[in-house]
Design an enzyme around this catalytic site. Structure first.
Site, PDB file in Angstrom:
ATOM      1  N   GLN A   1       0.954  -1.071  -0.030  1.00  0.00           N
ATOM      2  CA  GLN A   1      -0.098   0.203  -0.018  1.00  0.00           C
ATOM      3  C   GLN A   1       0.929   1.303   0.058  1.00  0.00           C
ATOM      4  O   GLN A   1       1.398   1.683   1.039  1.00  0.00           O
ATOM      5  CB  GLN A   1      -0.776   0.097   1.475  1.00  0.00           C
ATOM      6  CG  GLN A   1      -1.752  -1.295   1.287  1.00  0.00           C
ATOM      7  CD  GLN A   1      -2.901  -1.426   0.316  1.00  0.00           C
ATOM      8  OE1 GLN A   1      -3.726  -0.452   0.279  1.00  0.00           O
ATOM      9  NE2 GLN A   1      -2.873  -2.614  -0.382  1.00  0.00           N
TER      10      GLN A   1
ATOM     11  N   ARG B   1      -4.207   4.361   4.532  1.00  0.00           N
ATOM     12  CA  ARG B   1      -3.341   4.755   3.463  1.00  0.00           C
ATOM     13  C   ARG B   1      -4.165   4.007   2.087  1.00  0.00           C
ATOM     14  O   ARG B   1      -4.509   3.159   2.227  1.00  0.00           O
ATOM     15  CB  ARG B   1      -2.136   4.681   3.440  1.00  0.00           C
ATOM     16  CG  ARG B   1      -1.332   3.129   3.177  1.00  0.00           C
ATOM     17  CD  ARG B   1      -0.214   3.256   3.819  1.00  0.00           C
ATOM     18  NE  ARG B   1       0.767   3.973   3.267  1.00  0.00           N
ATOM     19  CZ  ARG B   1       1.588   5.072   3.908  1.00  0.00           C
ATOM     20  NH1 ARG B   1       1.202   5.275   5.326  1.00  0.00           N
ATOM     21  NH2 ARG B   1       2.216   5.716   3.339  1.00  0.00           N
TER      22      ARG B   1
ATOM     23  N   ALA C   1     -11.255   2.934   4.888  1.00  0.00           N
ATOM     24  CA  ALA C   1     -10.532   2.098   4.291  1.00  0.00           C
ATOM     25  C   ALA C   1      -9.676   2.715   3.358  1.00  0.00           C
ATOM     26  O   ALA C   1      -9.857   3.806   3.090  1.00  0.00           O
ATOM     27  CB  ALA C   1     -11.304   0.880   3.913  1.00  0.00           C
ATOM     28  N   HIS C   2      -9.035   1.904   2.636  1.00  0.00           N
ATOM     29  CA  HIS C   2      -8.083   2.452   1.709  1.00  0.00           C
ATOM     30  C   HIS C   2      -8.834   3.160   0.470  1.00  0.00           C
ATOM     31  O   HIS C   2      -9.710   2.382  -0.038  1.00  0.00           O
ATOM     32  CB  HIS C   2      -6.975   1.586   1.111  1.00  0.00           C
ATOM     33  CG  HIS C   2      -7.264   0.183   0.914  1.00  0.00           C
ATOM     34  ND1 HIS C   2      -6.485  -0.639   0.201  1.00  0.00           N
ATOM     35  CD2 HIS C   2      -8.680  -0.393   0.893  1.00  0.00           C
ATOM     36  CE1 HIS C   2      -7.138  -1.762  -0.179  1.00  0.00           C
ATOM     37  NE2 HIS C   2      -8.270  -1.467   0.303  1.00  0.00           N
ATOM     38  N   ASN C   3      -8.128   4.474  -0.043  1.00  0.00           N
ATOM     39  CA  ASN C   3      -8.742   4.705  -1.288  1.00  0.00           C
ATOM     40  C   ASN C   3     -10.163   5.303  -1.280  1.00  0.00           C
ATOM     41  O   ASN C   3     -10.889   5.690  -2.329  1.00  0.00           O
ATOM     42  CB  ASN C   3      -8.814   3.675  -2.396  1.00  0.00           C
ATOM     43  CG  ASN C   3      -7.285   3.353  -2.548  1.00  0.00           C
ATOM     44  OD1 ASN C   3      -6.920   2.388  -2.162  1.00  0.00           O
ATOM     45  ND2 ASN C   3      -6.545   4.208  -3.718  1.00  0.00           N
TER      46      ASN C   3
END
Lengths: 339, 339, 339
Positions: B199, B219, B240-242
């Site tokens: 990530q 991230r 969460a990511h994104n």
């Protein structure tokens, strides 16, 4: 760590029947017994399991009379459950000596008095005006804010944060990462933006409270968020600003209580339950896991579901929900008939 | 901390009607008033409560005309709600002086520039390449990763962790234990095992954001997980990511947003809500507590339930669900009739 | 960080078709592509997106034959998905050099052996008897309790707490704020009060496990709470005492498992799922987000809902629940007819 049945009997003031040298290194419920485990039989409705248990030894009452042969070693004591709890406590004390002394890498503000018998670990930070009781154990990396009060014999595990002005009672245990007294979630809309509503109250925690790892209890807007004596909160719980939780209430992991809600004494609350704000839950209330509580609950009720209803209604509804596809077909058939 | 009604009137530029010496030590909603509390009346639909409130004093508009006798002391001001917020802010400033200076037990990497007016507490750790704005307060035990950027006047409370490369804007407040920029949850199946998908993105947080205690924002796999200006996240939330969360959106405790989901601006999201990944939620959306959001939601909708539907449909369904056992009996009776 | 398509092709051993100089700075799914992004096409059912994707470049198999013109630059490789994972890993290694050495502000108890290649950050605390493997990275502010064992090449991010006696395997990653080995939630009622049931077991974590930020895993009452090899736990998860999670099981954020529940190998568990205590979940089980699991689940089942049922039953029930207001009206009409 391993004991023989006879060693346990000696510790517990009991008598042995069967193999006194069998080795015990763990505990298991009687119905889930396996070699090396000790179980206990306190409730007669579990008696049947004593004949088939895989446990190596079972704590039983002095007057227990087996109706069939028992292969496990029996250890006869006055109160099997209390004996087990005492055994665990003894082993626990042997394993976990309380820490004492102030490690030089701790940060203790001028004027803070540390009574004899306290432990303050390296990298713990104690702000001005804090009052620390006798025998308190402050593990490494704990943060104690300005004017915080910690009662005698309380243990704060690594990484606990206690914000300014909060009070924690005596003999409490606060597990790693718990946050006591962060700002309540209060904002005033100004057009599309929000202005912070300052949170100037505190958190007040009674005596004999246990707070789980990474649980968060927010300070009140004004006044106090209150956790009563003997409350037990599991891990990752959220208690919002201005809530109160009554004495001896037990709440399982990941439950959350929104602002200003009052929960009575001696309630049992399952995991992942949510409470909306500004409601009252009575005393002796039991709430099933994952329930959503959106209105007041009277004393002694047992509720479940989202939105929550009493256990009986919940069960009846769930039974019908299971039949729904069939019911829909029956209705379709009835309508067809009618035509 | 205690004030008289006349002291409050002076602070607020207001006038007193009634007992000017009544003591005020807390705040209460007008409908939940009690002695010692001050309330406010801004919305006319709450006017009826002013005649029965237990509060000792009430902030009212200058032109408020009671229709019956009022026992509480009235403090007349231009904008009662704004006055209250100001009072809280003043008391808050008196209680919480901003901390300044660098405590010698802090770890500051070579080459990191600390502008005047910052606070860096003992046991805080600032990694190489970090850029710290003016007036930033970094409490004890905060961890700042490599090349992190912290905007002016932001406050990081004890135990906050900001991983490498993440950006936090100006005037943000990040509460104790929050984790910004841990790895997103991304794995590639290899037979039964999973390989970690590195990530390498960051987290980008705008200005005027407040992040609750123990909340986690991951991230991005690549690019950035984005939190817009003015967003307010309560405790124990997972982003969460994104993901991206639009400006001025407010989210209550224990909600979770799965990977790559986009939430629009100015939404209000209740507690314990879950969002699946890869969906879009519009702007001005309101979502009831404990809802499960599994598909896109258009602008301005108000939804509730799992799976979520609009408030009206949800309420109609719930009404029928309550009647289900009766309906099942009626269907059984109709079927019996037919035979 | 930015690459050209031809640089990526070189790194990946692939060939370029189209603009070799197009700049890539992020990753996107092929159906969500945008300029500057690279996507991959591995699954033929996504082939249609390659003609419309907004991504600047797409990794495709060497034998991919477009049926229409493609505007994105194609990079032909043996295994597009594996190539992407490798690219991310390479960039990740460039960005995150492993830390080495012991910072002088760390607290390392006498007698603890630190092998070459370890990192121990400032304000980390290592208690007596801890055994630290080769290449372990212990970030600032980590707490390692007495006699803890950490396997080779494991990384503990800032603020992790590992209580006394717990074991963590090799090549694990534990994210910031996770708490391993806090006391299980066990109490014995004594009248209205509760006595603490000491928790003398440990937590045993296998190899190649990843544990998310602020996740909590409680120690067993006796014996061990067990996390199998290759398990991946997201953020803010609760694993209670005496649970076991089988190898290669993946669990999304905010799920919680109550005491003594056993989960099999290679399960996929969505976010915000709750498990009651003392149940068994088989291997290869898939559980939808927000489900409530209150009884045993056999191997290979896919379940959803609260209480959970198989995907098919869940979907059929939900379809009828949507129709409920209509069905209720139809029943009312049928009853009226009958009169």
């Amino acid at each position: 760590m391993e004991f023989t049945a006879s060693q346990i009997a000696t510790l517990a003031g009991g008598t042995v029947e069967g193999d006194a040298n069998v080795k015990i290194n763990t505990f298991a419920k009687i119905e889930e017994g396996h070699p090396g485990a000790i179980s206990f039989l306190a409730n007669p409705k579990y008696s049947e399991y004593i004949y088939t248990t895989g446990s190596s030894a079972v704590l039983v009452r002095r007057d227990f009379k087996p109706e069939k042969p028992v292969s496990a070693t029996l250890i006869r004591v006055d109160d099997p459950y209390a004996t087990l709890a005492h055994l665990l406590a003894q082993v626990s004390r042997m394993m976990n000596q309380p820490r004492r002394g102030v490690e030089p890498q701790a940060y203790v503000s001028d004027g803070v008095d540390l009574p004899e018998g306290v432990y303050v670990g390296a990298f713990a930070y104690i702000s001005p005006g804090a009052r620390i009781g006798k025998g308190v154990q402050i593990y490494p990396r704990v943060y104690i804010g300005d004017n915080v009060v910690i009662g005698d014999d309380t243990v704060l595990y690594p990484g606990v944060t206690v914000y300014n002005g909060c009070h924690i009672g005596k003999r409490c245990i606060v597990h790693a990462g718990a946050v006591i007294g962060a700002d309540g979630f209060g904002f005033a809309p100004v057009g599309e933006r929000y202005d912070k509503l300052p949170q100037i109250g505190i958190v007040e925690i009674g005596d004999d409270v246990e707070i789980g790892a990474n649980t968060t209890i927010d300070r009140a807007t004004m006044g106090a968020t209150r956790i009563g004596n003997g409350v037990k909160l599991d891990n990752l719980i959220q208690i919002a600003h201005n809530c109160s939780v009554g004495a001896n209430t037990v709440m399982a992991s990941q439950s959350g209580v929104a602002g200003s809600t009052k929960i009575g004494e001696h309630c049992m609350i399952g995991g992942q339950v949510g409470f909306v704000g500004h409601i009252s839950v009575g005393r002796d209330v039991q709430i099933g896991a994952q329930s959503g509580i959106s209105h007041n609950i009277p004393d002694g009720m047992r509720v479940m579901g989202t939105p929550a209803s009493d256990f009986g209604s919940y069960a009846r509804r769930q039974a019908v929900i299971k039949r729904l596809p069939d019911l829909a077909r029956q209705i379709d058939a009835l309508l067809k008939d009618k035509q």
